[in-house]
Each structure stands twice: as C-alpha cells, then as structure tokens.
Design an enzyme around this catalytic site. Structure first.
Site, PDB file in Angstrom:
ATOM      1  N   ASN A  63      -7.091  -0.500  -4.635  1.00 46.17           N
ATOM      2  CA  ASN A  63      -7.443  -1.935  -4.362  1.00 46.17           C
ATOM      3  C   ASN A  63      -8.731  -2.025  -4.220  1.00 46.17           C
ATOM      4  O   ASN A  63      -9.630  -1.669  -3.316  1.00 46.17           O
ATOM      5  CB  ASN A  63      -6.542  -2.356  -2.991  1.00 46.17           C
ATOM      6  CG  ASN A  63      -7.084  -3.580  -2.214  1.00 46.17           C
ATOM      7  OD1 ASN A  63      -6.791  -4.451  -2.936  1.00 46.17           O
ATOM      8  ND2 ASN A  63      -7.885  -3.536  -1.330  1.00 46.17           N
ATOM      9  N   GLU A  64      -9.222  -3.133  -5.211  1.00 51.50           N
ATOM     10  CA  GLU A  64     -10.469  -3.701  -5.193  1.00 51.50           C
ATOM     11  C   GLU A  64     -12.029  -2.515  -5.357  1.00 51.50           C
ATOM     12  O   GLU A  64     -12.633  -2.538  -4.312  1.00 51.50           O
ATOM     13  CB  GLU A  64     -10.819  -4.485  -4.056  1.00 51.50           C
ATOM     14  CG  GLU A  64     -10.099  -5.641  -4.191  1.00 51.50           C
ATOM     15  CD  GLU A  64     -10.263  -6.628  -3.054  1.00 51.50           C
ATOM     16  OE1 GLU A  64      -9.891  -8.177  -3.142  1.00 51.50           O
ATOM     17  OE2 GLU A  64     -11.003  -6.498  -1.735  1.00 51.50           O
TER      18      GLU A  64
ATOM     19  N   TRP B 219      -2.309 -14.135  -1.713  1.00 54.37           N
ATOM     20  CA  TRP B 219      -2.568 -13.262  -0.401  1.00 54.37           C
ATOM     21  C   TRP B 219      -2.438 -14.389   0.666  1.00 54.37           C
ATOM     22  O   TRP B 219      -3.050 -15.265   0.842  1.00 54.37           O
ATOM     23  CB  TRP B 219      -4.227 -12.835  -0.310  1.00 54.37           C
ATOM     24  CG  TRP B 219      -4.149 -11.718   0.527  1.00 54.37           C
ATOM     25  CD1 TRP B 219      -4.601 -11.984   1.960  1.00 54.37           C
ATOM     26  CD2 TRP B 219      -3.772 -10.417   0.715  1.00 54.37           C
ATOM     27  NE1 TRP B 219      -4.597 -10.999   2.862  1.00 54.37           N
ATOM     28  CE2 TRP B 219      -3.950  -9.983   2.069  1.00 54.37           C
ATOM     29  CE3 TRP B 219      -3.459  -9.343  -0.263  1.00 54.37           C
ATOM     30  CZ2 TRP B 219      -3.857  -8.462   2.527  1.00 54.37           C
ATOM     31  CZ3 TRP B 219      -2.990  -8.359   0.354  1.00 54.37           C
ATOM     32  CH2 TRP B 219      -3.128  -7.737   1.689  1.00 54.37           C
TER      33      TRP B 219
ATOM     34  N   TYR C 126     -11.535 -15.353  -4.240  1.00 51.86           N
ATOM     35  CA  TYR C 126     -11.984 -15.746  -2.862  1.00 51.86           C
ATOM     36  C   TYR C 126     -13.470 -16.538  -3.025  1.00 51.86           C
ATOM     37  O   TYR C 126     -14.230 -16.041  -2.332  1.00 51.86           O
ATOM     38  CB  TYR C 126     -11.944 -14.455  -2.206  1.00 51.86           C
ATOM     39  CG  TYR C 126     -10.507 -13.850  -1.968  1.00 51.86           C
ATOM     40  CD1 TYR C 126      -9.751 -14.436  -0.859  1.00 51.86           C
ATOM     41  CD2 TYR C 126     -10.430 -12.516  -2.573  1.00 51.86           C
ATOM     42  CE1 TYR C 126      -8.453 -13.763  -0.867  1.00 51.86           C
ATOM     43  CE2 TYR C 126      -9.013 -12.018  -2.430  1.00 51.86           C
ATOM     44  CZ  TYR C 126      -8.088 -12.692  -1.473  1.00 51.86           C
ATOM     45  OH  TYR C 126      -6.922 -12.063  -1.332  1.00 51.86           O
TER      46      TYR C 126
ATOM     47  N   TRP D 148       0.855  -1.092  -0.057  1.00 53.38           N
ATOM     48  CA  TRP D 148       0.112   0.026   0.133  1.00 53.38           C
ATOM     49  C   TRP D 148       0.845   1.298   0.205  1.00 53.38           C
ATOM     50  O   TRP D 148       1.795   1.564   0.772  1.00 53.38           O
ATOM     51  CB  TRP D 148      -0.804  -0.054   1.232  1.00 53.38           C
ATOM     52  CG  TRP D 148      -1.865  -1.197   1.136  1.00 53.38           C
ATOM     53  CD1 TRP D 148      -2.527  -1.363   2.421  1.00 53.38           C
ATOM     54  CD2 TRP D 148      -2.620  -1.924   0.413  1.00 53.38           C
ATOM     55  NE1 TRP D 148      -3.382  -2.567   2.347  1.00 53.38           N
ATOM     56  CE2 TRP D 148      -3.285  -2.707   1.046  1.00 53.38           C
ATOM     57  CE3 TRP D 148      -2.314  -1.966  -0.954  1.00 53.38           C
ATOM     58  CZ2 TRP D 148      -4.063  -3.837   0.342  1.00 53.38           C
ATOM     59  CZ3 TRP D 148      -2.819  -3.025  -1.598  1.00 53.38           C
ATOM     60  CH2 TRP D 148      -3.967  -3.813  -0.891  1.00 53.38           C
TER      61      TRP D 148
ATOM     62  N   GLU E 232      -4.446 -11.598  -6.391  1.00 45.79           N
ATOM     63  CA  GLU E 232      -4.747 -11.903  -5.164  1.00 45.79           C
ATOM     64  C   GLU E 232      -5.623 -13.041  -5.044  1.00 45.79           C
ATOM     65  O   GLU E 232      -6.294 -13.186  -5.844  1.00 45.79           O
ATOM     66  CB  GLU E 232      -5.562 -10.845  -4.092  1.00 45.79           C
ATOM     67  CG  GLU E 232      -4.867  -9.633  -3.668  1.00 45.79           C
ATOM     68  CD  GLU E 232      -5.603  -8.839  -2.836  1.00 45.79           C
ATOM     69  OE1 GLU E 232      -7.010  -9.576  -2.260  1.00 45.79           O
ATOM     70  OE2 GLU E 232      -5.784  -7.713  -2.627  1.00 45.79           O
TER      71      GLU E 232
END
Length: 433
Positions: free
Chosen positions: A204-205, A376, A298, A87, A341
């Site tokens: 991010n996302e 991740w 995920y 980050w 990820e």
C-alpha cells in the site's frame, strides 16, 4: 492513506532491495474457473467482462464476531460492491502480545527482536481466512495487500529494530530473505487456489519516503522502487501463475517535462509528477508481471497550500486531470487501471466532487473508461461486538456501532454520497452482462 496496522515488511522499499534471482514467468492465457483475468484494458471472469465498484475496508479482518462480518458483507452486497480491498498484514511486537490477546486484536505476526512468528490461530490468520471465504459467499472478490508504507511509529516492528542495529548491506539481504519472501510465500500459498482472491497487491502506497527515512539510492530516476516492484512481482508470479498482481501505488509519475505550480511567487516542482516519490507509473505499469495499474486521489491533502479561498485550484478539476492522466497511461500500456483509493473530507466536498470523478473514471458520458473504482472507505453502522464500542488500537475504534472513521468513511445513512456509488455499481453491473 495511513492506518494503524503495522506491516512486518514495511521498511523494505526504503532500501535498494536485493532479491534472489527469480526466473521470468509469463502469465498464462487461461486461468481456473472464477479467477479474474485481463483482456487488454479490461477485466474478465469466466470469459465475461468484469466492471465493478469496490470498497476499501482495512478494518474488516479486525472484527471479532461472525455476525458483524456477515452483516458488513451483506451491506456491501446490497450496495452492489463486487471487490473488497483489505490488508493481508498486521504485526505486533512481543511486548504487545499480552494486551493484544486481552483486547482481541487481530495479529498475524509476533516480532521478537529481529525475527517473527506466524500467528496461525483464531485471533490470527483464521480471521483473514474467514474474510476471504465470507467474501466469496456474498459474490465479492478480494484484493489483498501484503504490506504497508505507513506505520504509527518509527520503531513499532522488528524491521525498524533491525534497521537500527544492522549494517546497510546486511539489512538489505536479511530484510528480504527473512520477512518479505517468507511472509509473502505464506499468504500466497494459503489462498492461491481461491477464486475469491481478485489480485495480490505488493504494498500500500510505496514511496521512497514514508514513516522511515528514504535511502540515498531512492531518488528520481534511480528506479529503486521500479526494481523492487519487478523483483516482488516476479517472485509472486513464481508462486502463483494465475492470480493478478498489482503494485498498490498512488500512481506518481516521473515525467521529464517539468510539472509544477506557482506558490508565493516561486515555481514549485510537483511531487506527483517529478519522480521524488520513487514511482514511475508508466514504467511500473509496463512490467510483465504487473497486470493492472492502481492510483489514488487526495488533492485536498496533497495541495493544502493551494486549496484556499480565492485560489483557482479546485479539488474537482485537479482530480479530473489526474484521472485523465492515468487513463491515458493505461491506454498506452494496454492494461486495466483502477482508481483504487480516493477521498475528500466534508459532506459538501463529497457531494460536489465525487459525482464528477466517478462519472469521468467510469466513462459514463466520456470516452475514458476504468474497469473499477474503489472509494476510501466503506463505512458500516450497527456493529454489535462489545456493545458497538471498542478501542481497537491507536486511534481506531468502533463508536456507537460505527466502523472507524478517518473523515472519509461513507455510511449508508449518508444517502447523498452513498447513492453516488450504488448508482455507479448499477452502471458497472450492466456493462458486465
């Protein structure tokens, strides 16, 4: 995934962001020595192919001792890791400043009401400087994300306060001009000459719906996120003609043909394919200044209602299909894609699922090929600061010398899982010769 660090830019994508017009910039065919570039669906460095296994570590810039930073990079290097994703943001409110200084928390911005002040000091951007420079020492390049979709609370940065107090039209303008543009420019100008930077990552996302409510204009087919990606990528390109740029998205599709599943006798439209997330992976990857695609996996947490005993749904098979979908999209676009990820919880799940996903993504025994994968997340043991035990903030902590673990961390002593990635790194290194 969700993390404790709060971005000062985190609310921007919830609105139909209006940016100052930026002239289109075409990335040059040549880049300075040591910079990563693309050739078709692959990456290159100094004219040679660059395939890699990478690591996600949001916590690395939060470490307070050089010994722990050096030891972490040394362990990454020993595992064959070539790319670190971390980050480039962490903001606090002014009310948190005293506690942050006392605890040693890394922070890059201090918010007071609707404005922020940069922390260009030893507890601020000097730590990020150190991570970027130390990465280069160990032959590791850095993907740096500018901001995050997720926050620990709805009112934890100045932007949320701004959203509460200002009218919609003013917020649009102010949030872009006074947060995104100024902060992104600061970070890009700080590192744009560095070959240690692999790429800039816009967010991010990013989704239409995150920890703040989605705006009414961010709906399937509206193109709100697509427009934001374009504006931001064009702006970053105007600052830096050489480094690669990517979205940092989860890879959601917007397919016109319905995709879904049956649950309790009802057909459920699939969020990952119906555009509700706001992304359109195919369209986003076609943007001129988006140099490569990213996506995440995920399924254990995206489909909890299906991941049950007796169901014909499996984590492994769903992930394999998701990998194929993104490989096909990247092939159509003629650009690289990174499995940026991915994670499942439980050691049995990891040892049963990861080998199949990695094998397919890297094309070990298949025609499909990704240039890189980044599980991740990277786990480190033997950290010594504060005796190896330190509460960082919220739920993140060093415990008995181990880095924060959200259930996905991969530590060296978990050899069955660790070896999946060290072997993959060896395969990728052989391709890069």
């Amino acid at each position: 995934m969700r993390f404790f660090a709060v971005a000062a830019l985190s609310a921007l994508f919830h609105f139909a962001v209006v940016a100052e017009p930026v002239e289109d910039f075409i990335p040059p065919r040549s880049v300075p020595k040591g910079f990563v570039t693309t050739r078709g669906s692959n990456f290159e460095v100094n004219g040679k192919p660059f395939y890699f296994v990478g690591a996600n570590s949001y916590w690395l810039p939060l470490l307070t001792t050089q010994e722990d930073v050096e030891n972490t990079f040394e362990e990454m290097q020993g595992a064959g890791i070539k790319v670190l994703r971390t980050w480039g943001f962490n903001a606090i409110n002014g009310s948190e400043l005293a506690d942050a200084q006392k605890s040693g928390l890394t922070y890059y911005q201090i918010w007071n009401s609707t404005e922020w002040v940069l922390n260009d000091g030893p507890q601020g951007l000097h730590r990020l400087d150190n991570v970027v420079s130390t990465a280069g020492k160990y032959g590791i390049k850095v993907i740096l994300a500018f901001t995050n979709n997720w926050a620990p609370s709805s009112m934890s940065t100045g932007l949320e306060a701004l959203a509460k107090r200002m009218t919609f039209s003013i917020l649009i303008r102010e949030s872009y001009l006074h947060t995104a543009k100024r902060y992104v420019k600061t970070i890009v100008n700080r590192y744009k000459a560095s070959p240690n930077i692999f790429a800039w990552e816009l967010m991010n996302e990013a989704r239409c719906l995150g920890d703040l409510p989605g705006g009414p204009s961010c709906v399937p087919g509206s193109g709100t996120l697509h427009t934001w990606y374009k504006q931001q990528a064009d702006f970053v390109r105007s600052l830096d003609p050489h480094h690669l740029i990517t979205t940092g998205g989860e890879g959601h599709f917007f397919w016109k043909k319905p995709v879904g599943f049956w649950f309790n006798g009802t057909f459920v439209s699939d969020y990952n394919f119906n555009g509700q997330a706001g992304e359109d992976f195919d369209a986003d990857l076609s943007l001129k200044n988006i140099d490569f695609g990213t996506y995440h996996i995920y399924p254990q947490f995206w489909y909890p209602q299906l991941d049950t005993p007796g169901s014909n749904f499996t984590l492994k098979s769903w992930g394999l299909g998701w990998i194929k979908d993104h490989a096909n999209a990247a092939r159509r676009a003629g650009k690289p894609v990174i499995l940026e990820e991915f994670g499942v919880s439980g050691l049995t799940n990891k040892t049963g699922v990861y080998p199949a996903w990695v094998d397919l993504a890297l094309g070990t025994n298949h025609g499909l090929l990704h240039s890189g994968i980044m599980p991740w997340q990277f786990g480190m043991t033997g950290l010594k600061e504060s005796g190896g035990n330190r509460l960082i903030k919220y739920a993140d902590a060093l415990i008995d010398g181990a880095s924060p673990n959200d259930g996905f961390a991969i530590y060296k002593n978990q050899s069955a899982v660790w070896n999946v990635f060290t072997r993959a790194a060896q395969v990728q290194a052989a391709k890069s010769r």
